[in-house]
Design a protein around this motif. Structure first.
Motif, PDB file in Angstrom:
ATOM      1  N   ALA A 443      50.240  12.315  46.639  1.00 26.89           N
ATOM      2  CA  ALA A 443      48.938  11.661  46.807  1.00 26.89           C
ATOM      3  C   ALA A 443      47.799  12.558  46.340  1.00 26.89           C
ATOM      4  N   CYS A 444      46.686  11.929  45.992  1.00 27.40           N
ATOM      5  CA  CYS A 444      45.523  12.681  45.531  1.00 27.40           C
ATOM      6  C   CYS A 444      44.952  13.596  46.618  1.00 27.40           C
ATOM      7  N   ASP A 445      45.023  13.192  47.860  1.00 23.74           N
ATOM      8  CA  ASP A 445      44.614  14.023  48.986  1.00 23.74           C
ATOM      9  C   ASP A 445      43.157  14.463  48.909  1.00 23.74           C
ATOM     10  N   GLY A 446      42.295  13.546  48.513  1.00 25.42           N
ATOM     11  CA  GLY A 446      40.859  13.779  48.595  1.00 25.42           C
ATOM     12  C   GLY A 446      40.217  14.456  47.414  1.00 25.42           C
ATOM     13  N   ALA A 447      40.955  14.873  46.429  1.00 20.34           N
ATOM     14  CA  ALA A 447      40.349  15.502  45.261  1.00 20.34           C
ATOM     15  C   ALA A 447      39.518  14.483  44.502  1.00 20.34           C
ATOM     16  N   GLU A 448      38.259  14.806  44.231  1.00 19.43           N
ATOM     17  CA  GLU A 448      37.339  13.845  43.627  1.00 19.43           C
ATOM     18  C   GLU A 448      37.800  13.384  42.250  1.00 19.43           C
ATOM     19  N   GLU A 449      38.344  14.305  41.458  1.00 22.40           N
ATOM     20  CA  GLU A 449      38.743  13.962  40.093  1.00 22.40           C
ATOM     21  C   GLU A 449      40.075  13.219  40.037  1.00 22.40           C
ATOM     22  N   CYS A 450      40.801  13.225  41.145  1.00 21.56           N
ATOM     23  CA  CYS A 450      42.108  12.576  41.176  1.00 21.56           C
ATOM     24  C   CYS A 450      41.945  11.103  41.500  1.00 21.56           C
ATOM     25  N   THR A 451      42.449  10.245  40.649  1.00 17.79           N
ATOM     26  CA  THR A 451      42.317   8.808  40.850  1.00 17.79           C
ATOM     27  C   THR A 451      43.680   8.142  40.737  1.00 17.79           C
ATOM     28  N   GLY A 452      43.882   7.111  41.555  1.00 19.19           N
ATOM     29  CA  GLY A 452      45.128   6.370  41.517  1.00 19.19           C
ATOM     30  C   GLY A 452      45.962   6.598  42.766  1.00 19.19           C
ATOM     31  N   PRO A 453      46.949   5.741  42.992  1.00 20.62           N
ATOM     32  CA  PRO A 453      47.811   5.852  44.168  1.00 20.62           C
ATOM     33  C   PRO A 453      48.816   6.989  44.032  1.00 20.62           C
ATOM     34  N   ALA A 454      49.508   7.279  45.117  1.00 21.30           N
ATOM     35  CA  ALA A 454      50.498   8.355  45.102  1.00 21.30           C
ATOM     36  C   ALA A 454      51.586   8.102  44.066  1.00 21.30           C
ATOM     37  N   ALA A 455      51.927   6.838  43.851  1.00 18.19           N
ATOM     38  CA  ALA A 455      53.013   6.501  42.927  1.00 18.19           C
ATOM     39  C   ALA A 455      52.662   6.756  41.470  1.00 18.19           C
ATOM     40  N   LYS A 456      51.370   6.835  41.165  1.00 20.33           N
ATOM     41  CA  LYS A 456      50.946   7.123  39.798  1.00 20.33           C
ATOM     42  C   LYS A 456      49.456   7.421  39.792  1.00 20.33           C
ATOM     43  N   ASN A 457      49.130   8.697  39.608  1.00 19.70           N
ATOM     44  CA  ASN A 457      47.712   9.048  39.588  1.00 19.70           C
ATOM     45  C   ASN A 457      47.414  10.064  38.495  1.00 19.70           C
ATOM     46  N   SER A 458      46.139  10.394  38.371  1.00 20.22           N
ATOM     47  CA  SER A 458      45.689  11.202  37.235  1.00 20.22           C
ATOM     48  C   SER A 458      46.111  12.663  37.327  1.00 20.22           C
ATOM     49  N   PHE A 459      46.347  13.182  38.527  1.00 17.95           N
ATOM     50  CA  PHE A 459      46.748  14.574  38.687  1.00 17.95           C
ATOM     51  C   PHE A 459      48.250  14.775  38.511  1.00 17.95           C
ATOM     52  N   TYR A 460      49.034  13.905  39.133  1.00 18.77           N
ATOM     53  CA  TYR A 460      50.471  14.147  39.273  1.00 18.77           C
ATOM     54  C   TYR A 460      51.352  13.107  38.590  1.00 18.77           C
ATOM     55  N   GLY A 461      50.745  12.152  37.906  1.00 17.96           N
ATOM     56  CA  GLY A 461      51.540  11.105  37.282  1.00 17.96           C
ATOM     57  C   GLY A 461      52.385  10.399  38.323  1.00 17.96           C
ATOM     58  N   HIS A 462      53.686  10.281  38.049  1.00 15.01           N
ATOM     59  CA  HIS A 462      54.593   9.599  38.979  1.00 15.01           C
ATOM     60  C   HIS A 462      55.082  10.515  40.092  1.00 15.01           C
ATOM     61  N   GLY A 463      54.692  11.780  40.062  1.00 16.02           N
ATOM     62  CA  GLY A 463      55.037  12.666  41.154  1.00 16.02           C
ATOM     63  C   GLY A 463      55.727  13.947  40.731  1.00 16.02           C
ATOM     64  N   LEU A 464      56.189  14.695  41.726  1.00 12.37           N
ATOM     65  CA  LEU A 464      56.850  15.976  41.536  1.00 12.37           C
ATOM     66  C   LEU A 464      58.306  15.763  41.148  1.00 12.37           C
ATOM     67  N   VAL A 465      58.750  16.400  40.071  1.00 11.96           N
ATOM     68  CA  VAL A 465      60.137  16.232  39.635  1.00 11.96           C
ATOM     69  C   VAL A 465      61.093  16.660  40.748  1.00 11.96           C
ATOM     70  N   ASP A 466      62.249  15.986  40.828  1.00  9.08           N
ATOM     71  CA  ASP A 466      63.195  16.186  41.924  1.00  9.08           C
ATOM     72  C   ASP A 466      64.591  16.384  41.345  1.00  9.08           C
ATOM     73  N   ALA A 467      65.081  17.644  41.373  1.00 16.15           N
ATOM     74  CA  ALA A 467      66.389  17.945  40.799  1.00 16.15           C
ATOM     75  C   ALA A 467      67.524  17.315  41.598  1.00 16.15           C
ATOM     76  N   LEU A 468      67.387  17.285  42.911  1.00  9.37           N
ATOM     77  CA  LEU A 468      68.449  16.724  43.750  1.00  9.37           C
ATOM     78  C   LEU A 468      68.613  15.227  43.480  1.00  9.37           C
ATOM     79  N   ALA A 469      67.500  14.529  43.396  1.00 12.76           N
ATOM     80  CA  ALA A 469      67.579  13.094  43.097  1.00 12.76           C
ATOM     81  C   ALA A 469      68.198  12.855  41.726  1.00 12.76           C
ATOM     82  N   ALA A 470      68.005  13.788  40.801  1.00  9.73           N
ATOM     83  CA  ALA A 470      68.513  13.624  39.448  1.00  9.73           C
ATOM     84  C   ALA A 470      70.042  13.628  39.391  1.00  9.73           C
ATOM     85  N   VAL A 471      70.697  14.339  40.312  1.00  6.95           N
ATOM     86  CA  VAL A 471      72.151  14.446  40.248  1.00  6.95           C
ATOM     87  C   VAL A 471      72.862  13.491  41.211  1.00  6.95           C
TER      88      VAL A 471
END
Length: 472
Positions: A443-471
């Protein structure tokens, strides 16, 4: 030889968005000109229609005081050398471009100073601190953040998957890398033509590529260091020259090498020099942009997923500066940072230990696909868990810390390699989709420049990569 069958390029690759219509190559009857035989030679990328016969290319280059260094017929891109100052004008400024000549040309006011300042800022974010601790496992907070140790317990990746590290070279004797590095698929690309001599692909002035490689697939049980996918293979594809520049011809060579050798993934922790932005509407830029675009598109058609760093300038990629920070050229909405802004390339922003965007990381809605640990000197781990910058392999068999989106990108490339290992028949766009779908939303967590929902936003895109989920 590549393990992928040859694919014909669609028309869009020759005359697509941002492409340049190319005049037919000259024949042997083309008028000759007086050629300079004493000045410094420069290397150029030159555009042709795909599959133009090499003889026609050679004839035109000879008629315009140039000579062929390499020719990639599949995409219609030649790499040429010429001593003539007017070579690009003779060929056509929308068809030919030399990054090295622009660097040496004093005409752009303050251009050299701008480039030097931009590089100094990057180096500040990517400083290295050598770590001598015997057991490094406790300091790999970046690996724990993306659940790499749990993933490694299930699947370390397949040796049939090769990740091309397009960078400054990989130290071949490093204890963490000797098991994964494949010399037979490594090459130097700084001339624009692949050179398989180990001296061409080994690092010289920079351990940047060595650090990147350790994150992707390093393993040193004696020091307790493990990368994300230590079971895969890596190829050193050297595209960074000794002055720290990545010119268009080197990038083209790197992507074409990846395509021809069946790499599943490439990591690209750089942008193409000497400008930060390339503008398809500007003479010279248009040729470089199109040459790199074609090479990237071709590699994707041959099964390669290309992963790239978002950049360390700290700006919104959807609202770029009015002028290029490196050379003062005007920038408009059509101008792009290469290769990260090209279609199909996975772009990675950086987070620090706290899991929030690194202060230097670029961002932008629709520009960032995922995020990964790149470190931040202002987000420090507790004592005993390492520095604020991720630790990985550096020169002379040592380990050190570096910060930057350059460090975030290989985390995503490593996870992509795990996905490719588990699902070997997935095309690159499907691997990218899996990488995004399996990421942990942030989630953007209050950063003014960060826009969009946790699932897809300007800072983090779709989120933090997850190696465990990948395998799984």
């Amino acid at each position: 030889m590549s393990r992928f069958r040859s694919l014909l390029l669609p028309t869009a690759l020759a005359v697509g968005a941002g492409s340049v219509l190319v005049a037919p190559a000259a024949t042997a009857e083309s008028p000759s000109v007086d050629c300079d035989t004493t000045s410094t030679p420069y290397t150029y990328v030159v555009l042709y229609e795909p599959h133009t016969p090499q003889a026609e290319v050679d004839a035109e280059l000879a008629a315009t005081c140039g000579s062929r260094v390499a020719y990639y017929s599949e995409i219609g891109v030649a790499v040429a050398s010429s001593r003539n100052a007017d070579f690009a004008e003779l060929v056509g400024v929308d068809r030919a471009y030399s990054g090295a000549r622009e660097v040496d040309d004093p005409a752009p006011s303050g251009a050299a100073a701008l480039r030097a300042q931009a590089r100094a800022e990057i180096e500040t974010e990517e400083t290295v601190e050598v770590v001598t601790t015997t057991d490094l496992s406790a300091q790999q907070w970046d690996m724990r953040m993306i659940k790499a140790p749990q993933a490694n317990a299930i699947d370390e990746g397949s040796p049939s998957v090769t990740v091309g590290v397009l960078d400054s070279g990989i130290e071949p004797t490093h204890p963490a890398l000797v098991g994964a590095l494949d010399p037979t698929t490594s090459a130097g690309c700084n001339t624009g033509a692949p050179d398989t001599d180990p001296e061409a692909w080994a690092p010289t002035t920079s351990d940047h590529g060595t650090h990147v490689a350790g994150t992707i697939a390093g393993k040193d049980t004696a020091r307790g260091f493990t990368g994300i996918a230590p079971g895969v293979r890596m190829a050193s594809v050297k595209v960074v020259n000794d002055e720290g520049y990545i010119y268009p011809e080197a990038a083209v060579c790197g992507f074409m090498w990846a395509a021809e050798h069946g790499f599943a993934v490439t990591n690209n922790s750089y942008y193409v020099d000497p400008g930060m932005f390339y503008c398809p509407s500007q003479p010279g830029d248009s040729a470089a942009f199109e040459a790199v675009r074609r090479a990237v598109a071709y590699s994707q058609q041959r099964g390669v997923l290309n992963v790239a760093a978002a950049g360390n300038s700290g700006f919104d990629l959807t609202d770029p500066p009015a002028t290029d920070p490196n050379r003062g050229h005007p920038v408009n909405s059509g101008c792009k940072i290469l290769p990260k802004s090209l279609d199909g390339v996975v772009t990675v922003s950086a987070v620090g230990y706290n899991g929030t965007k690194s202060s230097y990381s670029n961002y932008g809605t629709g520009e960032v696909d995922v995020t990964a640990p790149g470190g931040d000197s202002a987000q420090l781990p507790p004592e005993g868990e390492g520095a604020g910058c991720p630790i990985s392999s550096v020169f002379n068999g040592q380990y050190g810390t570096k910060c930057g989106t350059s460090m975030a990108s290989p985390h995503a490339a490593g996870v992509a390699a795990l996905i490719a290992s588990k699902r070997p028949n997935l095309p690159p766009q499907a691997i990218a989709a899996q990488l995004r779908a399996k990421a942990t939303p942030v989630a953007c967590d209050g950063a003014e420049e960060c826009t969009g929902p946790a699932a897809k936003n300007s800072f983090y895109g779709h989120g933090l990569v997850d190696a465990l989920a990948a395998v799984r």
